[in-house]
Design a protein around this motif. Structure first.
Motif, PDB file in Angstrom:
ATOM      1  N   VAL A   1       0.857  -1.189   0.000  1.00  0.00           N
ATOM      2  CA  VAL A   1       0.000   0.000   0.000  1.00  0.00           C
ATOM      3  C   VAL A   1       0.890   1.236   0.000  1.00  0.00           C
ATOM      4  O   VAL A   1       1.796   1.358   0.831  1.00  0.00           O
ATOM      5  N   ILE A   2       0.634   2.138  -0.943  1.00  0.00           N
ATOM      6  CA  ILE A   2       1.396   3.383  -1.060  1.00  0.00           C
ATOM      7  C   ILE A   2       0.466   4.540  -0.723  1.00  0.00           C
ATOM      8  O   ILE A   2      -0.583   4.706  -1.354  1.00  0.00           O
ATOM      9  N   ILE A   3       0.842   5.326   0.273  1.00  0.00           N
ATOM     10  CA  ILE A   3       0.055   6.489   0.678  1.00  0.00           C
ATOM     11  C   ILE A   3       0.730   7.751   0.150  1.00  0.00           C
ATOM     12  O   ILE A   3       1.909   7.986   0.411  1.00  0.00           O
ATOM     13  N   LEU A   4      -0.023   8.543  -0.604  1.00  0.00           N
ATOM     14  CA  LEU A   4       0.464   9.831  -1.082  1.00  0.00           C
ATOM     15  C   LEU A   4      -0.231  10.919  -0.278  1.00  0.00           C
ATOM     16  O   LEU A   4      -1.464  11.029  -0.307  1.00  0.00           O
ATOM     17  N   SER A   5       0.544  11.698   0.447  1.00  0.00           N
ATOM     18  CA  SER A   5      -0.039  12.730   1.301  1.00  0.00           C
ATOM     19  C   SER A   5       0.820  13.982   1.234  1.00  0.00           C
ATOM     20  O   SER A   5       1.978  13.969   1.657  1.00  0.00           O
TER      21      SER A   5
ATOM     22  N   THR B   1      -1.443  -1.209  11.926  1.00  0.00           N
ATOM     23  CA  THR B   1      -1.265  -2.367  12.805  1.00  0.00           C
ATOM     24  C   THR B   1      -1.425  -3.684  12.053  1.00  0.00           C
ATOM     25  O   THR B   1      -1.337  -4.754  12.656  1.00  0.00           O
ATOM     26  N   SER B   2      -1.663  -3.601  10.757  1.00  0.00           N
ATOM     27  CA  SER B   2      -1.793  -4.810   9.945  1.00  0.00           C
ATOM     28  C   SER B   2      -0.412  -5.261   9.480  1.00  0.00           C
ATOM     29  O   SER B   2       0.601  -4.606   9.735  1.00  0.00           O
ATOM     30  N   GLU B   3      -0.379  -6.372   8.767  1.00  0.00           N
ATOM     31  CA  GLU B   3       0.890  -6.894   8.245  1.00  0.00           C
ATOM     32  C   GLU B   3       1.217  -6.341   6.859  1.00  0.00           C
ATOM     33  O   GLU B   3       2.244  -6.672   6.277  1.00  0.00           O
ATOM     34  N   ILE B   4       0.360  -5.473   6.339  1.00  0.00           N
ATOM     35  CA  ILE B   4       0.548  -4.949   4.988  1.00  0.00           C
ATOM     36  C   ILE B   4       1.717  -3.963   4.968  1.00  0.00           C
ATOM     37  O   ILE B   4       1.736  -3.007   5.750  1.00  0.00           O
ATOM     38  N   PRO B   5       2.696  -4.138   4.094  1.00  0.00           N
ATOM     39  CA  PRO B   5       3.791  -3.164   3.977  1.00  0.00           C
ATOM     40  C   PRO B   5       3.258  -1.819   3.479  1.00  0.00           C
ATOM     41  O   PRO B   5       2.478  -1.767   2.525  1.00  0.00           O
ATOM     42  N   LEU B   6       3.697  -0.745   4.133  1.00  0.00           N
ATOM     43  CA  LEU B   6       3.227   0.599   3.799  1.00  0.00           C
ATOM     44  C   LEU B   6       4.385   1.466   3.332  1.00  0.00           C
ATOM     45  O   LEU B   6       5.465   1.446   3.920  1.00  0.00           O
ATOM     46  N   VAL B   7       4.131   2.251   2.290  1.00  0.00           N
ATOM     47  CA  VAL B   7       5.094   3.238   1.797  1.00  0.00           C
ATOM     48  C   VAL B   7       4.430   4.604   1.855  1.00  0.00           C
ATOM     49  O   VAL B   7       3.249   4.747   1.519  1.00  0.00           O
ATOM     50  N   LEU B   8       5.176   5.612   2.275  1.00  0.00           N
ATOM     51  CA  LEU B   8       4.667   6.980   2.327  1.00  0.00           C
ATOM     52  C   LEU B   8       5.452   7.867   1.372  1.00  0.00           C
ATOM     53  O   LEU B   8       6.682   7.863   1.376  1.00  0.00           O
TER      54      LEU B   8
ATOM     55  N   ASP C   1       5.444   9.986  12.012  1.00  0.00           N
ATOM     56  CA  ASP C   1       6.235   8.931  12.634  1.00  0.00           C
ATOM     57  C   ASP C   1       6.564   7.905  11.554  1.00  0.00           C
ATOM     58  O   ASP C   1       5.685   7.237  11.023  1.00  0.00           O
ATOM     59  N   MET C   2       7.837   7.790  11.196  1.00  0.00           N
ATOM     60  CA  MET C   2       8.227   6.978  10.051  1.00  0.00           C
ATOM     61  C   MET C   2       8.325   5.489  10.357  1.00  0.00           C
ATOM     62  O   MET C   2       8.526   4.685   9.469  1.00  0.00           O
ATOM     63  N   PHE C   3       8.180   5.109  11.619  1.00  0.00           N
ATOM     64  CA  PHE C   3       8.426   3.722  11.981  1.00  0.00           C
ATOM     65  C   PHE C   3       7.375   2.771  11.402  1.00  0.00           C
ATOM     66  O   PHE C   3       7.614   1.578  11.309  1.00  0.00           O
ATOM     67  N   GLY C   4       6.227   3.289  11.019  1.00  0.00           N
ATOM     68  CA  GLY C   4       5.189   2.425  10.487  1.00  0.00           C
ATOM     69  C   GLY C   4       5.334   2.122   9.013  1.00  0.00           C
ATOM     70  O   GLY C   4       4.531   1.363   8.460  1.00  0.00           O
ATOM     71  N   PHE C   5       6.352   2.690   8.362  1.00  0.00           N
ATOM     72  CA  PHE C   5       6.496   2.541   6.917  1.00  0.00           C
ATOM     73  C   PHE C   5       7.776   1.780   6.576  1.00  0.00           C
ATOM     74  O   PHE C   5       8.823   1.998   7.187  1.00  0.00           O
ATOM     75  N   VAL C   6       7.676   0.918   5.571  1.00  0.00           N
ATOM     76  CA  VAL C   6       8.874   0.215   5.115  1.00  0.00           C
ATOM     77  C   VAL C   6       9.739   1.134   4.260  1.00  0.00           C
ATOM     78  O   VAL C   6      10.936   0.882   4.076  1.00  0.00           O
ATOM     79  N   GLN C   7       9.139   2.194   3.734  1.00  0.00           N
ATOM     80  CA  GLN C   7       9.894   3.181   2.964  1.00  0.00           C
ATOM     81  C   GLN C   7       9.156   4.511   3.007  1.00  0.00           C
ATOM     82  O   GLN C   7       7.928   4.554   2.929  1.00  0.00           O
ATOM     83  N   THR C   8       9.897   5.589   3.145  1.00  0.00           N
ATOM     84  CA  THR C   8       9.334   6.932   3.089  1.00  0.00           C
ATOM     85  C   THR C   8      10.118   7.744   2.069  1.00  0.00           C
ATOM     86  O   THR C   8      11.353   7.764   2.111  1.00  0.00           O
TER      87      THR C   8
END
Length: 265
Positions: free
Chosen positions: A186-190, A208-215, A224-231
């Motif tokens: 999942v890629i979030i554009l903000s 809190t899910s197992e889905i990898p997140l990119v911001l 807080d960048m800790f929730g993303f596998v890549q920012t």
């Protein structure tokens, strides 16, 4: 997609005889009434049924009529100039010194794009391209104008024959959260955090899910960048007055780099 954008898209394309046209037309002409109306009252005023109103609410991306009324209450209480990020003093300059404003505004845009040029690393772009290549499914999330950027990236992948999703509604976002696993992305554009402000509860569940997140964001060091596998940061400082120019340039560069890697690499 922002519900008001969905409404206008329908209004601009639908025939006056289409199912929801009376509902849309009434909303746009009586915006201040909407937060006060019950579903029964809105159905009566638009000569439709409660079932039609419920389907319309879901069609524009909201879950229920309570969310519908709350959304329009927020629309009414937001500043008329907020969507352009103009303060009263800026509006005064536009009115009394239009040429001065034009010079200052274009200078701010140029400054923001120069910041993007110095901040964005092609290695980060390539890393994201690789992540999407490896993911079984990819969804792009955003709010308002970030969604158009997401669609530009989506079209870039279409050229390569790869389908990526753009979740425009809350219904679609919840479906992504339910269906996606650790093998997906999942890629979030903000731009400046609006996505997180509008979808706070959804993001909390997603994080809190197992889905990898990119911001991908213009809002440097605001999350807080800790929730993303890549920012991926598109700036080293905030450029609030110029909107999403850096994000738009990023999407254009991303698609060009994507095509170059896959067609020439």
């Amino acid at each position: 997609m922002d519900p008001i954008a969905v409404i206008y898209r329908y209004y601009n394309n639908a025939s006056t005889t289409d199912t929801y046209y009376k509902v849309v037309s009434y909303i746009l002409r009586h915006l201040r009434e909407i937060p006060q109306l019950s579903i029964t009252e809105l159905a009566e005023k638009t000569y439709t049924s409660q079932a039609t109103i419920s389907r319309f609410v879901r069609m524009i991306g909201l879950e229920n009529f309570r969310d519908f009324r709350q959304y329009f209450d927020e629309v009414l209480h937001s500043s008329k100039n907020s969507f352009l990020r103009m303060s009263p003093s800026t509006l005064s300059v536009v009115n009394t010194q239009p040429q001065t404003f034009l010079s200052e505004y274009t200078g701010q845009v140029i400054d923001a794009l120069e910041d993007l040029r110095q901040t964005l690393r092609f290695e980060d772009v390539d890393e994201l391209i690789h992540r999407v290549d490896q993911a079984e499914n990819t969804a792009l999330l955003g709010f308002s104008d970030s969604l158009q950027v997401a669609k530009d990236i989506q079209l870039g992948y279409l050229v390569l024959g790869k389908a990526v999703e753009v979740a425009e509604s809350q219904v679609k976002m919840k479906e992504v959260m339910t269906r996606y696993t650790s093998r997906d992305l999942v890629i979030i554009l903000s731009n400046y955090g609006n996505f997180f402000a509008h979808y706070q509860s959804f993001y909390q569940h997603l994080s809190t899910s197992e889905i990898p997140l990119v911001l991908i964001t213009q809002n440097y060091n605001a999350m807080d960048m800790f929730g993303f596998v890549q920012t991926i940061f598109l700036s080293s400082r905030r450029h609030l007055a110029i909107g999403n120019y850096p994000m738009r340039v990023f999407s254009d560069y991303y698609v060009r780099r994507l095509l170059a890697i896959h067609q020439l690499g």
